[in-house]
Design an enzyme around this catalytic site. Structure first.
Site, mmCIF file in Angstrom:
data_model
loop_
_atom_site.group_PDB
_atom_site.id
_atom_site.type_symbol
_atom_site.label_atom_id
_atom_site.label_comp_id
_atom_site.label_asym_id
_atom_site.label_seq_id
_atom_site.Cartn_x
_atom_site.Cartn_y
_atom_site.Cartn_z
ATOM 1 N N LYS A 141 -4.557 -1.967 14.103
ATOM 2 C CA LYS A 141 -3.862 -0.918 14.873
ATOM 3 C C LYS A 141 -4.409 -0.890 16.297
ATOM 4 C CE LYS A 141 -2.840 1.821 10.770
ATOM 5 N NZ LYS A 141 -3.549 1.076 9.720
ATOM 6 N N SER A 149 -13.800 1.079 9.724
ATOM 7 C CA SER A 149 -12.951 1.204 8.537
ATOM 8 C C SER A 149 -13.499 0.395 7.365
ATOM 9 C CB SER A 149 -11.542 0.715 8.861
ATOM 10 O OG SER A 149 -10.765 0.605 7.683
ATOM 11 N N ALA A 150 -13.380 0.963 6.160
ATOM 12 C CA ALA A 150 -13.759 0.254 4.930
ATOM 13 C C ALA A 150 -12.843 -0.940 4.673
ATOM 14 C CB ALA A 150 -13.707 1.211 3.743
ATOM 15 N N ASP A 151 -11.693 -1.016 5.377
ATOM 16 C CA ASP A 151 -10.807 -2.182 5.231
ATOM 17 C C ASP A 151 -11.558 -3.475 5.569
ATOM 18 O OD1 ASP A 151 -8.918 -0.220 4.804
ATOM 19 O OD2 ASP A 151 -7.771 -0.612 6.630
ATOM 20 N N GLU A 211 0.840 -1.212 0.000
ATOM 21 C CA GLU A 211 0.000 0.000 0.000
ATOM 22 C C GLU A 211 0.871 1.257 0.000
ATOM 23 O OE1 GLU A 211 -0.724 1.979 3.329
ATOM 24 O OE2 GLU A 211 -0.955 0.309 4.742
ATOM 25 N N ASP A 217 -18.017 4.525 13.374
ATOM 26 C CA ASP A 217 -16.760 4.732 12.651
ATOM 27 C C ASP A 217 -16.080 3.369 12.490
ATOM 28 O OD1 ASP A 217 -14.410 5.548 11.531
ATOM 29 O OD2 ASP A 217 -13.965 7.111 12.993
ATOM 30 N N VAL A 232 -5.640 0.195 2.766
ATOM 31 C CA VAL A 232 -5.770 -1.261 2.623
ATOM 32 C C VAL A 232 -6.903 -1.584 1.654
ATOM 33 C CG1 VAL A 232 -6.434 -3.377 3.855
ATOM 34 C CG2 VAL A 232 -4.768 -1.805 4.866
ATOM 35 N N LYS A 278 -5.894 10.471 0.682
ATOM 36 C CA LYS A 278 -5.899 9.126 1.256
ATOM 37 C C LYS A 278 -7.075 8.413 0.585
ATOM 38 C CE LYS A 278 -6.299 6.916 5.821
ATOM 39 N NZ LYS A 278 -6.554 7.168 7.247
#
Length: 525
Positions: A153, A134-136, A19, A132, A100, A80
């Site tokens: 993380k 993540s789209a990951d 990435e 919230d 990602v 981003k």
């Protein structure tokens, strides 16, 4: 796609996607650039080809030159880019680092099954209120790429992230002897992964199994940070709480939150978190490359049921040269097909055909996997074909930008008679003598060469000339009445070993040769 990456993918060699958000948003210049170069070097050292993904002036790049890496590393205010951002960034001609999620999309479209990152995104702390997420995580549920990371993380809610991955149907495995799910900077998170794989061979078997099932979802391989460089969990947790408090007071949310948190934690830990970050990225690159190498070997190994051959010799492959089609078959429900622009009730189905493809498919299923020479466009049809033909050797098939994959639409009456057929098959003209001649060595050693009538006349004549010089067995499938006579326009036909015409094709060949039709044959069924 960078040529070295494209070549490696086509040849089935190991490739590792990387990435670029870590370059554009994870570290400051020039440390980000040296890190990116070092990670690529680690991938190469461990036997794989690095393919860093980034967006440069509105184009997705899979594999970056050193100048392109430097451009992303040194640019200010680049975007981003996740799944939701791709359409806008590309349409505006902007540049950015892929997350990602964004990298998984590009890797999958480029045919790269292994992707290495630092840590994936997840459910943010308090995510049950803010939503919230993540789209990951959703990307892992919808894109079949194996992601090698140091877990998620540690600034995130790890328990809820694992629950969400389960909901998305993502197979998660810790790497090593323990099922302990790593927490990015730290080796322990207090949570267990559902599974674990002990080494790169087990990881490769897991990925191959997931890809073979065609589930459409990804795999997460969670690799703990090396013991000697891992940060103390307590120190990191105290820094996270302080950074979260400051983020709330400054109302930092969304895609700005993670970069802020990582930078703040680095400050609060006097650089210990950055040292762990670098260590885990380097370690992930090493582990991911070894997994990619093991997966490549696994995919090239003979499938169960194939006849064993002597280890020191590989028997030459048959070669099939011909067309690939996507066929749409529309069968009317009622006996009479109404004209005048009216919609007729019926059933429409899509199948994958093309005479050359069908021959190559049958030979593959018989355990005699041929080298298949053909051409498709770079479009959604070709993606479907390549997935469907995963059991075949498609490595030499041309994928051409700006061209359309051949399609054929047949409208059939309720009685099964063809009413009308429409074909868009111009791409078959790209199966040229120049393209086929690149595989002269394969042709000259082939126990059998099959060629269909979709192939241009000059290519058929070239293959027949090779057959004459090297005493090759050539099978010709005439394809249809209008194409059947191609080898018979010269003396090329004299080298053919086999031909499989139907009656109409045989009559067309007979006419071309100037032979009279036998009495009564025009009435034969």
């Amino acid at each position: 796609i960078q040529p070295s990456v494209q070549e490696a993918v086509m040849e089935g060699r190991p490739v590792v996607a990387l990435e670029s958000t870590i370059i554009t948003h994870g570290m400051a210049y020039p440390q980000n650039l040296s890190m990116a170069r070092e990670v690529e070097d680690i991938v190469k050292t461990n036997g794989a080809v690095p393919a860093t993904v980034g967006i440069l002036r509105g184009r997705i790049h899979v594999g970056l030159t050193d100048e392109e890496l430097e451009f992303l590393a040194s640019s200010k205010n680049v975007a981003k880019v996740s799944r939701r951002d791709l359409p806008f960034i590309l349409s505006q001609g902007l540049s950015g680092g892929t997350t990602v999620s964004g990298t998984m999309i590009a890797a999958h479209k480029a045919g790269i099954p292994v992707f290495v990152t630092g840590g994936i995104g997840g459910v943010h702390r308090g995510g049950e209120n803010t939503l919230d997420v993540s789209a990951d995580l959703t990307e892992l549920g919808r894109t079949p790429v194996a992601v090698v990371s140091a877990g998620v993380k540690s600034i995130l809610d790890i328990g809820r992230t694992l629950e969400y991955l389960e909901t998305q149907g993502v197979c998660v495995a810790a790497f090593g002897e323990s099922r302990e799910f790593p927490a990015f900077f730290s080796r322990q998170s207090g949570f267990q992964a559902p599974y674990h794989v002990r080494d790169e061979e087990e990881a490769a078997e897991l990925i191959a199994s997931a890809l073979g099932l065609g589930l459409g979802s990804g795999v997460l391989i969670a690799v703990p940070c090396p013991q000697e460089r891992a940060a103390s969990g307590q120190v990191i947790e105290e820094a996270i709480q302080q950074a979260l408090s400051e983020a709330r007071s400054r109302e930092i949310t969304g895609k700005e939150l993670t970069p802020f948190m990582l930078q703040k934690i680095n400050e609060l830990t006097d650089g210990k978190s950055l040292d762990s970050n670098l260590a885990l990225i380097q370690n992930n690159a090493r582990v991911g490359s070894c997994i990619a190498v093991a997966l490549s070997k696994l995919q090239k190994a003979p499938r169960k049921g194939n006849l064993p051959c002597r280890e020191d010799t590989t028997p030459p492959q048959p070669v099939v040269i011909g067309g690939i089609n996507v066929d749409f078959i529309a069968k009317a429900q009622n006996p009479v097909i109404l004209g005048g622009g009216q919609t007729n009730a019926g059933r429409v189905r899509r199948t994958f055909g093309g005479v050359g493809r069908n021959l190559a498919d049958c030979l593959s299923r018989l355990g005699q996997t041929p080298l298949f020479l053909s051409a498709v466009g770079k479009d959604e049809h070709s993606e479907s074909i390549l997935r469907y033909c995963h059991h075949m050797d498609m490595s030499a098939v041309l994928r051409l930008e700006g061209k359309s994959t051949a399609t054929y639409c047949a409208v059939i009456t309720s009685a099964g008679e063809l009413s009308v057929g429409l074909g868009d098959m111009d791409i078959h003209h790209q199966i040229t003598e120049q393209y086929v001649s690149q595989f002269k060595e394969n042709l000259c050693q082939a126990p059998l060469v099959c060629i269909d009538g979709n192939v241009p006349l000059s290519t058929i004549q070239y293959v027949c000339q090779l057959a004459r010089e090297h005493q090759l067995a050539v099978c010709y499938e005439p394809t249809d009445e209008n194409k059947a006579s191609k080898p018979f326009l010269s003396d090329s036909w004299k080298v053919l070993s086999y031909i499989s015409p139907n009656l109409q094709e045989l009559r067309a060949i007979n006419r071309t040769l100037g032979n009279p039709l036998p009495a009564g044959i025009e009435y034969s069924e």
